[in-house]
Design a protein around this motif. Structure first.
Motif, PDB file in Angstrom:
ATOM      1  N   LEU A   1     -22.847  64.593  89.776  1.00  0.00           N
ATOM      2  CA  LEU A   1     -22.281  65.067  91.049  1.00  0.00           C
ATOM      3  C   LEU A   1     -22.998  66.330  91.521  1.00  0.00           C
ATOM      4  CD1 LEU A   1     -18.460  64.497  90.404  1.00  0.00           C
ATOM      5  CD2 LEU A   1     -19.957  63.159  91.900  1.00  0.00           C
ATOM      6  N   ASN A   2     -23.303  67.228  90.594  1.00  0.00           N
ATOM      7  CA  ASN A   2     -24.019  68.444  90.971  1.00  0.00           C
ATOM      8  C   ASN A   2     -25.421  68.130  91.484  1.00  0.00           C
ATOM      9  OD1 ASN A   2     -21.979  70.315  90.448  1.00  0.00           O
ATOM     10  ND2 ASN A   2     -22.463  70.373  88.261  1.00  0.00           N
ATOM     11  N   TYR A   3     -26.060  67.159  90.844  1.00  0.00           N
ATOM     12  CA  TYR A   3     -27.397  66.751  91.296  1.00  0.00           C
ATOM     13  C   TYR A   3     -27.323  66.225  92.733  1.00  0.00           C
ATOM     14  CZ  TYR A   3     -31.881  64.261  91.341  1.00  0.00           C
ATOM     15  OH  TYR A   3     -33.144  63.808  91.659  1.00  0.00           O
ATOM     16  N   TRP A   4     -26.304  65.393  92.998  1.00  0.00           N
ATOM     17  CA  TRP A   4     -26.141  64.852  94.350  1.00  0.00           C
ATOM     18  C   TRP A   4     -25.878  65.970  95.354  1.00  0.00           C
ATOM     19  CZ3 TRP A   4     -22.209  60.208  93.581  1.00  0.00           C
ATOM     20  CH2 TRP A   4     -22.823  59.221  92.795  1.00  0.00           C
ATOM     21  N   SER A   5     -24.982  66.884  94.988  1.00  0.00           N
ATOM     22  CA  SER A   5     -24.611  67.898  95.980  1.00  0.00           C
ATOM     23  C   SER A   5     -25.742  68.903  96.185  1.00  0.00           C
ATOM     24  CB  SER A   5     -23.286  68.574  95.611  1.00  0.00           C
ATOM     25  OG  SER A   5     -23.354  69.137  94.330  1.00  0.00           O
ATOM     26  N   GLN A   6     -26.498  69.183  95.124  1.00  0.00           N
ATOM     27  CA  GLN A   6     -27.553  70.189  95.268  1.00  0.00           C
ATOM     28  C   GLN A   6     -28.861  69.623  95.818  1.00  0.00           C
ATOM     29  OE1 GLN A   6     -27.585  71.886  91.317  1.00  0.00           O
ATOM     30  NE2 GLN A   6     -25.468  72.587  91.591  1.00  0.00           N
ATOM     31  N   ASN A   7     -29.142  68.362  95.528  1.00  0.00           N
ATOM     32  CA  ASN A   7     -30.433  67.812  95.924  1.00  0.00           C
ATOM     33  C   ASN A   7     -30.381  66.842  97.095  1.00  0.00           C
ATOM     34  OD1 ASN A   7     -32.428  68.742  93.673  1.00  0.00           O
ATOM     35  ND2 ASN A   7     -30.559  68.098  92.630  1.00  0.00           N
ATOM     36  N   LEU A   8     -29.209  66.289  97.372  1.00  0.00           N
ATOM     37  CA  LEU A   8     -29.150  65.225  98.372  1.00  0.00           C
ATOM     38  C   LEU A   8     -28.233  65.565  99.544  1.00  0.00           C
ATOM     39  CD1 LEU A   8     -28.887  62.342  95.745  1.00  0.00           C
ATOM     40  CD2 LEU A   8     -30.938  63.048  96.968  1.00  0.00           C
ATOM     41  N   GLY A   9     -27.836  66.830  99.631  1.00  0.00           N
ATOM     42  CA  GLY A   9     -27.011  67.250 100.762  1.00  0.00           C
ATOM     43  C   GLY A   9     -25.593  66.697 100.714  1.00  0.00           C
ATOM     44  N   LEU A  10     -25.139  66.300  99.524  1.00  0.00           N
ATOM     45  CA  LEU A  10     -23.795  65.723  99.403  1.00  0.00           C
ATOM     46  C   LEU A  10     -22.843  66.747  98.780  1.00  0.00           C
ATOM     47  CD1 LEU A  10     -24.999  62.231  98.137  1.00  0.00           C
ATOM     48  CD2 LEU A  10     -23.967  62.690 100.373  1.00  0.00           C
ATOM     49  N   SER A  11     -22.741  67.907  99.435  1.00  0.00           N
ATOM     50  CA  SER A  11     -21.976  69.004  98.832  1.00  0.00           C
ATOM     51  C   SER A  11     -20.478  68.692  98.768  1.00  0.00           C
ATOM     52  CB  SER A  11     -22.221  70.296  99.606  1.00  0.00           C
ATOM     53  OG  SER A  11     -22.086  70.052 100.985  1.00  0.00           O
ATOM     54  N   ASP A  12     -19.988  67.749  99.591  1.00  0.00           N
ATOM     55  CA  ASP A  12     -18.566  67.372  99.529  1.00  0.00           C
ATOM     56  C   ASP A  12     -18.224  66.629  98.240  1.00  0.00           C
ATOM     57  OD1 ASP A  12     -18.184  68.445 101.973  1.00  0.00           O
ATOM     58  OD2 ASP A  12     -18.194  66.540 103.064  1.00  0.00           O
TER      59      ASP A  12
ATOM     60  N   VAL B   1     -28.678  55.176 103.846  1.00  0.00           N
ATOM     61  CA  VAL B   1     -28.123  54.129 104.714  1.00  0.00           C
ATOM     62  C   VAL B   1     -26.765  54.556 105.275  1.00  0.00           C
ATOM     63  CG1 VAL B   1     -27.297  51.724 104.747  1.00  0.00           C
ATOM     64  CG2 VAL B   1     -29.379  52.319 103.478  1.00  0.00           C
ATOM     65  N   VAL B   2     -25.993  55.279 104.448  1.00  0.00           N
ATOM     66  CA  VAL B   2     -24.661  55.732 104.884  1.00  0.00           C
ATOM     67  C   VAL B   2     -24.554  57.237 104.623  1.00  0.00           C
ATOM     68  CG1 VAL B   2     -23.539  53.516 104.440  1.00  0.00           C
ATOM     69  CG2 VAL B   2     -23.637  55.237 102.612  1.00  0.00           C
ATOM     70  N   ASN B   3     -23.552  57.870 105.259  1.00  0.00           N
ATOM     71  CA  ASN B   3     -23.321  59.287 104.985  1.00  0.00           C
ATOM     72  C   ASN B   3     -22.411  59.431 103.767  1.00  0.00           C
ATOM     73  OD1 ASN B   3     -20.647  58.896 105.750  1.00  0.00           O
ATOM     74  ND2 ASN B   3     -20.921  59.741 107.806  1.00  0.00           N
ATOM     75  N   GLY B   4     -22.028  60.642 103.453  1.00  0.00           N
ATOM     76  CA  GLY B   4     -21.242  60.902 102.248  1.00  0.00           C
ATOM     77  C   GLY B   4     -19.847  60.292 102.273  1.00  0.00           C
ATOM     78  N   PHE B   5     -19.436  59.725 103.393  1.00  0.00           N
ATOM     79  CA  PHE B   5     -18.146  59.023 103.453  1.00  0.00           C
ATOM     80  C   PHE B   5     -18.341  57.505 103.524  1.00  0.00           C
ATOM     81  CE2 PHE B   5     -16.890  63.272 104.726  1.00  0.00           C
ATOM     82  CZ  PHE B   5     -15.751  63.450 103.971  1.00  0.00           C
ATOM     83  N   GLY B   6     -19.531  57.046 103.246  1.00  0.00           N
ATOM     84  CA  GLY B   6     -19.791  55.609 103.256  1.00  0.00           C
ATOM     85  C   GLY B   6     -19.915  55.026 104.658  1.00  0.00           C
ATOM     86  N   GLU B   7     -20.024  55.911 105.666  1.00  0.00           N
ATOM     87  CA  GLU B   7     -20.128  55.442 107.054  1.00  0.00           C
ATOM     88  C   GLU B   7     -21.585  55.178 107.386  1.00  0.00           C
ATOM     89  OE1 GLU B   7     -16.315  58.276 108.300  1.00  0.00           O
ATOM     90  OE2 GLU B   7     -18.361  58.962 108.643  1.00  0.00           O
ATOM     91  N   HIS B   8     -21.835  53.996 107.932  1.00  0.00           N
ATOM     92  CA  HIS B   8     -23.212  53.596 108.235  1.00  0.00           C
ATOM     93  C   HIS B   8     -23.813  54.549 109.264  1.00  0.00           C
ATOM     94  CE1 HIS B   8     -26.508  50.946 109.621  1.00  0.00           C
ATOM     95  NE2 HIS B   8     -26.443  50.452 108.402  1.00  0.00           N
ATOM     96  N   HIS B   9     -25.047  54.975 109.034  1.00  0.00           N
ATOM     97  CA  HIS B   9     -25.673  55.947 109.935  1.00  0.00           C
ATOM     98  C   HIS B   9     -25.868  55.408 111.353  1.00  0.00           C
ATOM     99  CE1 HIS B   9     -26.445  59.142 107.137  1.00  0.00           C
ATOM    100  NE2 HIS B   9     -27.258  58.446 106.373  1.00  0.00           N
ATOM    101  N   GLN B  10     -26.118  54.111 111.467  1.00  0.00           N
ATOM    102  CA  GLN B  10     -26.470  53.581 112.792  1.00  0.00           C
ATOM    103  C   GLN B  10     -25.369  52.752 113.445  1.00  0.00           C
ATOM    104  OE1 GLN B  10     -28.929  53.235 110.184  1.00  0.00           O
ATOM    105  NE2 GLN B  10     -30.037  55.033 110.926  1.00  0.00           N
ATOM    106  N   VAL B  11     -24.512  52.113 112.644  1.00  0.00           N
ATOM    107  CA  VAL B  11     -23.517  51.204 113.215  1.00  0.00           C
ATOM    108  C   VAL B  11     -22.130  51.827 113.040  1.00  0.00           C
ATOM    109  CG1 VAL B  11     -22.553  48.874 113.163  1.00  0.00           C
ATOM    110  CG2 VAL B  11     -24.979  49.233 112.646  1.00  0.00           C
ATOM    111  N   ALA B  12     -21.472  52.122 114.148  1.00  0.00           N
ATOM    112  CA  ALA B  12     -20.256  52.945 114.108  1.00  0.00           C
ATOM    113  C   ALA B  12     -19.089  52.248 113.402  1.00  0.00           C
ATOM    114  CB  ALA B  12     -19.851  53.342 115.525  1.00  0.00           C
ATOM    115  N   ASN B  13     -18.964  50.935 113.544  1.00  0.00           N
ATOM    116  CA  ASN B  13     -17.770  50.297 112.952  1.00  0.00           C
ATOM    117  C   ASN B  13     -18.094  49.580 111.628  1.00  0.00           C
ATOM    118  OD1 ASN B  13     -19.188  48.186 114.175  1.00  0.00           O
ATOM    119  ND2 ASN B  13     -17.324  47.067 114.732  1.00  0.00           N
TER     120      ASN B  13
END
Lengths: 531, 211
Positions: A122-133, A480-492
């Motif tokens: 989790l620390n690797y993700w938050s520190q290296n991949l912008g997934l601080s949440d 492909v998705v943001n930190g909440f699993g939401e697709h970057h390009q397709v809203a729904n």
């Protein structure tokens, strides 16, 4: 059938469950949300959304199997509960892929190990991949919530001898070991988790979130394959799906069109990228299917002086993380050590061989013990993972080249596992490798393993944990998705399964999937209920 | 068991197929699909055998083959005595029964593999049944029905020990589907000392006592 079985009882009480193989005409159905996949991610999502009062349709390619079908039989279970009848492999055939294909997905056939995502990961993700949440502190309540939902706790019954040998070897050598938390309630300690829990003790999706969703009016289609998400302008309009015939693998020709406001894909790290590729969804940076991880697994087997009976008892109860983060999170590859159960078909399929030698090897099954290493792939630039693409029939296939970086870890893991087995009193140890003999001392094993060719096919490799391929990240250029699993390009469109992991986990992934799916589904439920 | 096949994903194509080619060293997929097509054109029996009459085969006439062809059945009839040397019963009828039952379970297993892996196995079986490739790649000189157990054993050893990954992969595919179908069957559990599911659990569980 026993009315103590929650699935039989639910079906009798009028759950909205459709066996797609029984459909004779094409149809169109509609709901607030269509969830594709019923494993750890899909089940969690469906239950949370349905409890919020949203109408949910679950789509599962495999069939609904439950207690009446779980008869502790390997051949029928491997054929019906696993992807490609347990024959799934990587593109070059060098790595066998164990993956569920049934209601509950891999949680129906996993060995119940329930680990939080390691803090290092989790620390690797938050520190290296912008997934601080996703830092350990913020994720802790989600893990705790899912541990309660799935009754996860360290296994208090003494481990079977198969697992105890890992503990004994680690103690002799001064290596750390721990008891594995399991998701079971009233477990009979039989040893048949991998062929569908016969007692309903396993608290996978099948016993928890799927009934939870169906009790809250969700609809389940099983034996229905998601073919294609179809866009209308910038949104997904519907899912096109094909009913499987009675054998579960051949389409019957009947199709189902599923319309919804929102679509959640949770079809696994092979299935989800496959569906997105087939659907030709926007993918401007060509990220779909890339960085697929598998925790490559290699194994050694030992012949012990006393009977081990490796087919009985909770299959996984002891693990060692001695080597998992030994060289830091992104140094030479780390690995978790665990133990697999050995039933005859599994053992005969995994230990390669023929003739008298094979017969002699299998004849000592009751005295056999095995250790497996799960390599933590994806944290180093020389471990970029594999790629999911489509075969010409549209089915997904994973190409996973094994880099020299991984081969070094595989060889070291063979050595560590053999040393542990000898320390625990093994009479002989064999690497599961086409060129390995039986070694009768640690010195002999060490010399021989150092000479084994580290080559595809010769080293027998496996994966039971598929991750990545629709990776999450803050930057659409590499995710492909943001930190909440939401697709970057397709809203729904959201993705709620192990495909969103940007690296492997470094532990059996079911709790990581449950927790992220719960977190992301709560957010999704708020959004959709407010809209 | 799969071999690299043409990829759908256009972006990756040149890179992937080049690497796959180098990896197999034989032209892999393209070679195998040529074999499969040639085998079909030259009249190799690639159609599922369906019900095989007990007169022209030693199979149980009540079983309906869905995937294996008559040639595939002959291939396994030749391979299994080597595959299960020391494990098959000596008594001729029992031995034949064990071999036939294993081939039927292999067929049942492959049906559940689904189309993609069935296609890969079709290529493998065609390669082994088509004389020119059987001779060049398997180095088996006669038709399978006339192959001795010793020759079958030598063939398995060659493919296991080959330096060519594609042949190792063929060996793994053949042994895996056969080993699972044979050692996984309850009549053969005694060979691995597996007593089966605990009797007390079977007695106590409702699914074993359906009314």
């Amino acid at each position: 059938m026993s009315m103590n079985d929650p699935i039989a009882r639910g079906l009798a009480s009028g759950w909205n469950v459709t066996d797609a193989s029984k459909l004779t005409t094409d149809q169109t159905v509609e709901a607030d949300v269509v969830v594709i996949g019923t494993g750890a991610g899909g089940g969690t999502t469906a239950e949370i959304l349905a409890r919020q009062g949203l109408s949910v349709i679950l789509v599962e390619e495999g069939r609904l199997y439950y207690q009446k079908d779980f008869k502790m039989d390997e051949l029928t279970s491997y054929a019906s509960l696993y992807q490609e009848g347990m024959s799934r492999v990587t593109a070059d055939g060098a790595i066998a892929i164990l993956q569920g294909r049934c209601v509950g997905g891999s949680t129906t056939v996993n060995w119940t190990s329930s680990f939080r995502t390691p803090d290092e990961t989790l620390n690797y993700w938050s520190q290296n991949l912008g997934l601080s949440d996703l830092a350990p502190d913020t994720m802790a309540p989600w893990f705790q919530g899912r541990e309660e939902r799935h009754t996860m706790a360290p296994w208090v019954t003494p481990p079977n001898l198969n697992n105890d040998i890992l503990k004994q070897g680690c103690e002799k050598l001064g290596y750390s070991w721990q008891v594995i938390p399991r998701n079971v309630k009233g477990c009979w300690n039989l040893g048949y988790c991998g062929v569908g829990c016969p007692t309903n003790a396993k608290q996978g999706a099948l016993m928890t979130t799927i009934p939870g969703a169906l009790d809250n009016n969700a609809q389940l289609f099983h034996g229905l394959r998601a073919d294609r998400l179809v866009m209308n302008q910038d949104r997904i309009d519907h899912l096109q799906a094909s009913a499987m015939g009675p054998n579960g693998v051949t389409p019957s020709g009947v199709t189902v069109t599923l319309k919804a406001r929102h679509f959640v894909v949770a079809a696994s790290a092979i299935g989800s990228p496959g569906l997105l590729l087939r659907s030709e969804l926007p993918d401007p940076y060509k990220r779909v299917g890339k960085r697929s991880f598998i925790h490559p697994v290699n194994a050694t087997v030992a012949r012990m002086p006393a009977k081990v009976d490796p087919f009985y008892g909770a299959p996984q109860s002891i693990y060692s993380d001695e080597f998992n983060f030994k060289h830091g999170v992104d140094g030479p590859v780390g690995y978790k050590l665990e133990v697999p159960p050995l039933h005859p078909a599994m053992a005969a399929g995994v230990v390669p061989g023929h003739g008298q030698e094979q017969r002699d090897n299998l004849g000592q099954l009751p005295w056999m013990q095995s250790v497996i290493a799960l390599l933590r792939d994806g944290f180093h630039e020389d471990s970029p993972g594999g790629t999911v693409s489509l075969r010409d029939d549209g089915s997904p296939v994973l190409d996973y080249p094994i880099t020299d970086y991984l081969w070094q870890g595989i060889r070291q893991a063979y050595l560590d596992m053999a040393e542990i087995q000898f320390a625990a009193g093994a009479e002989a140890v064999q690497a599961v490798h086409l060129d390995s003999g039986w070694y009768t001392s640690w010195t002999q094993a060490k010399d021989a393993i150092n000479q084994l060719p580290m080559k595809p096919h010769r080293a027998r490799l496996f994966t039971a944990h598929q991750m990545g391929g629709c990776g999450m990240g803050a930057d659409p250029k590499n995710s492909v998705v943001n930190g909440f699993g939401e697709h970057h390009q397709v809203a729904n469109l959201s993705i709620h399964d192990a495909s969103i992991f940007p690296t492997s986990i470094g532990a059996n992934p079911q709790l990581s999937v449950y927790a992220l799916a719960a977190r992301n589904s709560n957010r999704l439920a708020q959004k959709l209920s407010g809209a | 068991m799969t071999t690299p096949s043409p990829k759908y994903c256009p972006e990756d194509r040149p890179e992937l197929s080049r690497r796959s080619f180098l990896k197999t060293g034989l032209g892999g997929a393209m070679f195998l699909s040529t074999v499969s097509m040639t085998a079909g054109l030259t009249g190799c029996a690639t159609a599922p055998a369906g019900r095989v009459s007990a007169v022209d085969s030693r199979m149980d006439a009540s079983y309906q083959f869905e995937f294996l062809s008559r040639d595939d059945i002959a291939l396994f009839e030749a391979l299994l005595p080597a595959m299960f040397a020391g494990a098959l019963p000596e008594e001729p009828n029992q031995r034949q029964h064990a071999i036939a039952g294993t081939i039927e379970r292999i067929d049942q297993g492959i049906v559940m593999f689904g189309p993609a892996n069935q296609k890969e196995l079709r290529k493998l079986f065609d390669l082994l049944n088509f004389a020119p490739t059987r001779i060049t790649l398997a180095r088996v000189w006669s038709d399978w029905p006339s192959v001795s157990t010793e020759s079958a054993e030598a063939f398995l050893n060659r493919w296991r020990d080959s330096r060519i990954g594609l042949l190792n992969n063929g060996y793994i595919a053949l042994t895996k589907i056969s080993n699972v179908a044979f050692y996984g069957h309850d009549a053969h559990w005694h060979l691995s000392g597996y007593p089966g599911p605990p009797a007390w659990a079977v007695d106590a569980l409702p699914q074993f006592h359906n009314a």
